[in-house]
Each structure stands twice: as structure tokens, then as C-alpha cells.
Design a protein around this motif. Structure first.
Motif, mmCIF file in Angstrom:
data_model
loop_
_atom_site.group_PDB
_atom_site.id
_atom_site.type_symbol
_atom_site.label_atom_id
_atom_site.label_comp_id
_atom_site.label_asym_id
_atom_site.label_seq_id
_atom_site.Cartn_x
_atom_site.Cartn_y
_atom_site.Cartn_z
ATOM 1 N N VAL A 98 0.860 -1.182 0.000
ATOM 2 C CA VAL A 98 0.000 0.000 0.000
ATOM 3 C C VAL A 98 0.895 1.230 0.000
ATOM 4 N N ARG A 99 0.746 2.053 -1.025
ATOM 5 C CA ARG A 99 1.581 3.243 -1.160
ATOM 6 C C ARG A 99 0.753 4.477 -0.841
ATOM 7 N N LEU A 100 1.093 5.150 0.272
ATOM 8 C CA LEU A 100 0.339 6.300 0.744
ATOM 9 C C LEU A 100 1.225 7.532 0.843
ATOM 10 N N HIS A 101 0.595 8.704 0.761
ATOM 11 C CA HIS A 101 1.293 9.941 1.089
ATOM 12 C C HIS A 101 1.774 9.850 2.535
ATOM 13 N N ASP A 102 2.937 10.447 2.827
ATOM 14 C CA ASP A 102 3.507 10.285 4.163
ATOM 15 C C ASP A 102 2.572 10.794 5.254
ATOM 16 N N ALA A 103 1.795 11.843 4.978
ATOM 17 C CA ALA A 103 0.859 12.355 5.981
ATOM 18 C C ALA A 103 -0.237 11.332 6.267
ATOM 19 N N LEU A 104 -0.673 10.599 5.246
ATOM 20 C CA LEU A 104 -1.689 9.572 5.444
ATOM 21 C C LEU A 104 -1.132 8.402 6.242
ATOM 22 N N VAL A 238 5.775 28.744 9.249
ATOM 23 C CA VAL A 238 4.378 28.438 8.930
ATOM 24 C C VAL A 238 4.351 27.263 7.961
ATOM 25 N N VAL A 239 3.494 26.288 8.233
ATOM 26 C CA VAL A 239 3.311 25.178 7.307
ATOM 27 C C VAL A 239 1.869 25.207 6.819
ATOM 28 N N THR A 240 1.697 25.106 5.517
ATOM 29 C CA THR A 240 0.380 25.141 4.884
ATOM 30 C C THR A 240 0.083 23.743 4.355
ATOM 31 N N LEU A 241 -1.004 23.157 4.824
ATOM 32 C CA LEU A 241 -1.211 21.734 4.556
ATOM 33 C C LEU A 241 -2.672 21.341 4.715
ATOM 34 N N PRO A 242 -3.056 20.112 4.268
ATOM 35 C CA PRO A 242 -4.440 19.655 4.407
ATOM 36 C C PRO A 242 -4.833 19.489 5.870
ATOM 37 N N ASP A 243 -6.069 19.801 6.149
ATOM 38 C CA ASP A 243 -6.566 19.801 7.525
ATOM 39 C C ASP A 243 -6.755 18.389 8.081
ATOM 40 N N ALA A 244 -7.647 17.617 7.469
ATOM 41 C CA ALA A 244 -8.062 16.347 8.059
ATOM 42 C C ALA A 244 -6.923 15.342 8.172
ATOM 43 N N VAL A 245 -6.097 15.238 7.126
ATOM 44 C CA VAL A 245 -5.084 14.184 7.122
ATOM 45 C C VAL A 245 -3.894 14.501 8.021
ATOM 46 N N THR A 246 -3.826 15.720 8.537
ATOM 47 C CA THR A 246 -2.706 16.075 9.421
ATOM 48 C C THR A 246 -3.172 16.453 10.824
ATOM 49 N N ARG A 247 -4.469 16.335 11.070
ATOM 50 C CA ARG A 247 -5.029 16.837 12.335
ATOM 51 C C ARG A 247 -4.414 16.176 13.560
ATOM 52 N N SER A 248 -4.325 14.862 13.555
ATOM 53 C CA SER A 248 -3.830 14.166 14.745
ATOM 54 C C SER A 248 -2.376 14.503 15.035
ATOM 55 N N ALA A 249 -1.546 14.602 13.976
ATOM 56 C CA ALA A 249 -0.133 14.939 14.181
ATOM 57 C C ALA A 249 0.016 16.355 14.717
ATOM 58 N N ARG A 250 -0.795 17.300 14.201
ATOM 59 C CA ARG A 250 -0.732 18.682 14.697
ATOM 60 C C ARG A 250 -1.136 18.763 16.158
ATOM 61 N N GLN A 295 -11.529 7.309 5.251
ATOM 62 C CA GLN A 295 -12.716 8.152 5.386
ATOM 63 C C GLN A 295 -12.931 8.606 6.827
ATOM 64 N N GLY A 296 -12.368 7.839 7.770
ATOM 65 C CA GLY A 296 -12.467 8.243 9.164
ATOM 66 C C GLY A 296 -11.755 9.551 9.457
ATOM 67 N N LEU A 297 -10.888 9.997 8.537
ATOM 68 C CA LEU A 297 -10.180 11.267 8.727
ATOM 69 C C LEU A 297 -11.075 12.462 8.397
ATOM 70 N N PHE A 298 -12.140 12.222 7.630
ATOM 71 C CA PHE A 298 -12.969 13.322 7.138
ATOM 72 C C PHE A 298 -14.270 13.419 7.901
ATOM 73 N N ALA A 299 -14.699 14.640 8.156
ATOM 74 C CA ALA A 299 -15.962 14.840 8.856
ATOM 75 C C ALA A 299 -17.132 14.473 7.943
ATOM 76 N N ALA A 300 -17.017 14.799 6.679
ATOM 77 C CA ALA A 300 -18.084 14.503 5.721
ATOM 78 C C ALA A 300 -17.453 13.921 4.457
#
Length: 306
Positions: A98-104, A238-250, A295-300
Motif C-alpha cells: 500500500v503506497r500512501l502519502h507520508d501524511a496519510l 508556517v506550514v500550509t497543509l491539508p486539515d483532516a489528514v494532518t489533524r492528529s499529528a498537529r 474516510q475516518g479522517l474526514f468529517a463529511a
């Protein structure tokens, strides 16, 4: 000599039953027909395979040595040529890549591996990093499932939309941007970090900022998202990045998130796979499990069917 693969089935039955009559009953053929098959097997292998000892037949040393391998070959051939059956997860033995983006991987790699192991304990997994450019690994069968921000242009690569993620910025607690109104000017003037495995000090955000008449001050590039987040905590960038996929790390790093002072379209997240797996129940199971986990990373979440 032309190889008759039917002889493998006969050999498997003979080695399992230890007699011509027993093998004939097992394969629903006559005893003379099975006896002829044994003769052909002896000629092909140059070995007696079964020899009579009193009222019984005993396998030769070579027959004993090949028994397991013959049985495996017959079972594999049966699976290849049989109609699709219900998936036995408890007995499934397979290696998935399984090849994922590192944030995922950071966000849900552990959850995916745990879910796979819980349902299919004999399955092994490789989690690899999503490359910075397109590769033919899916076509070559080196990767089973991959993440991407773009749908594939190739018709033989299938895709499934998992969700769309808004872009935000993250800074340390007490950063100057956390006080006062957020403007494009203040955002651009701050020190920034980009995420790039190639070390690029520019990304698509710079194009948007430039179109607004400003230029970001990017002082460092990081090879991975987790490194960029640590820099935001420790180096006042400042780091600009996707919200849901980085939320737990932030959250773990205690960073503060803020909305951007300009509009950026949400970033889609797709899972990709090659069409060769469309009728593979084990691959479908993995794909569905990865879909639910991501999908568990996304609210909707927004997802399309396979």
C-alpha cells in the motif's frame, strides 16, 4: 515429451490415497484408467512412485519428497481455474503493498495495519511512501493500492474518491500570526516551510499568492509532512497543509491552526488500483478496508463506489 497437466491431479490423488483404487474413487474414474495414469507418471518421472509391498503400495523416496509440492501445485491450479468463492480471511496468506502519502501513513497507517491484522492475521503488508511523480508500479503489480491527489489519466488504473480536504496553516502556539487579523500580506511575510522530497522551495500555494500580488518567504523545505510540522513547532515557521489528514499529528505537537486569508480549492484524495484486481475478492476487501480507514479522517467524506 508433451506435458499432460492432468497427470498432476492423478499423482496428487495417488500420493494422498496410497493406492490405485483409492485414487480412482477420489477422482471418479475407473481403476484401469488410474492404473494407466500411474504408468504414464512412471514413464514421465523415471520413478516407480508407488511400489507394492504385500497387500499395500508404498511411495518411493522421490514420491515422498514431491508429495507436498505436488499437492500445492494442484491446489493453486484449482484456485486459478475455479469460479470465485467466498473469501476466507482467517486463512488468507498474501503480501499487500500500500503506497500512501507520508501524511496519510502518519495519520492512519497504524489503524489500517491493525485492522488488516485483526481480520486476516496471516496477511503481511508493505507501507511505502507515495513518490513525487507518477510511476508504473500499479501497472507492474508492485503496488496494490495507492493514494493520489489526482485521478489517473490511464484507463486501466481505477480510482475511488475518498474525500476532499481543505487547506489550512499551522503555527506554534503564540506565533505572531495568531494575534490580529489574518491578511495575505501578513501570511506572505511570515517564514514558511514547504514539503518536498526533491527539496523544492516552491509549491502551488506560491502561485496563488503571486496572483494576489505577493511573494511568500519560504526559508526551508522538509522531506516529509511530520518534519515540516516539527519545524513549525520548533523553528517558528508556517506550514500550509491539508486539515483532516494532518489533524492528529498537529494536535500531538500542540500546534495552532488558522484559516488561509485567500481561497484554495479543497484537495481531493483518491485511492488507485489496477484493473487486474477488479475481480479479486482479497484485493476488494483490502480496498474497502483502506477506504473506511481513510474516510475516518474526514468529517463529511465523499466516496464513489467501485
Amino acid at each position: 515429451m508433451q506435458l499432460d497437466l492432468n497427470l498432476l491431479t492423478a499423482l496428487d490423488a495417488l500420493l494422498e490415497e496410497g493406492s490405485v483404487a483409492g485414487a480412482a474413487d477420489r477422482l471418479h474414474v475407473t481403476a484401469p484408467a488410474m492404473s494407466r495414469s500411474l504408468g504414464r507418471i512412471r514413464k514421465a518421472t523415471g520413478d516407480q512412485i508407488l511400489v507394492r509391498t504385500g497387500r499395500h503400495m508404498t511411495p518411493t523416496p522421490r514420491a515422498l519428497a514431491m508429495r507436498t509440492e505436488v499437492h500445492v501445485l494442484v491446489q493453486q491450479a484449482h484456485q486459478l481455474l475455479s469460479a470465485r468463492t467466498d473469501l476466507d480471511l482467517a486463512g488468507l496468506e498474501r503480501v499487500f503493498t500500500v503506497r500512501l502519502h507520508d501524511a496519510l501513513t502518519t495519520a492512519c497507517g497504524t489503524a489500517l495495519v491493525a485492522a488488516v491484522h485483526r481480520q486476516a492475521p496471516k496477511v503481511r503488508m508493505r507501507l511505502t511512501v507515495e513518490p513525487g511523480h507518477d510511476t508504473p508500479e500499479l501497472r507492474r503489480g508492485e503496488v496494490d493500492v495507492a493514494s493520489s491527489a489526482d485521478p489517473p489519466p490511464q484507463p486501466d488504473i481505477r480510482h475511488r474518491l475518498i474525500g476532499r480536504d481543505r487547506i489550512i496553516l499551522a503555527v506554534r502556539a503564540g506565533h505572531p500570526l495568531t494575534e490580529g487579523p489574518m491578511t495575505v500580506e501578513r501570511y506572505a511575510a511570515a517564514d514558511h516551510v514547504t514539503v518536498s522530497r526533491r527539496g523544492s522551495l516552491r509549491d502551488r500555494v506560491d502561485d496563488v499568492v503571486a496572483a494576489l500580488g505577493h511573494e511568500r518567504r519560504v526559508i526551508v523545505s522538509a522531506p516529509a509532512t511530520d518534519t515540516a510540522l516539527q519545524l513549525a513547532r520548533d523553528a517558528d515557521v508556517v506550514v500550509t497543509l491539508p486539515d483532516a489528514v494532518t489533524r492528529s499529528a498537529r494536535d500531538q505537537l500542540g500546534l495552532t491552526t488558522l484559516p488561509l486569508p485567500f481561497d484554495l480549492p479543497p484537495v481531493p484524495l483518491y485511492l488507485l488500483w489496477h484493473q487486474r484486481y477488479d475481480d479479486d475478492p482479497a484485493h476488494t476487501w483490502l480496498l474497502d478496508l483502506a477506504t473506511r480507514t481513510l474516510q475516518g479522517l474526514f468529517a463529511a467524506p465523499e466516496a464513489s463506489g467501485r
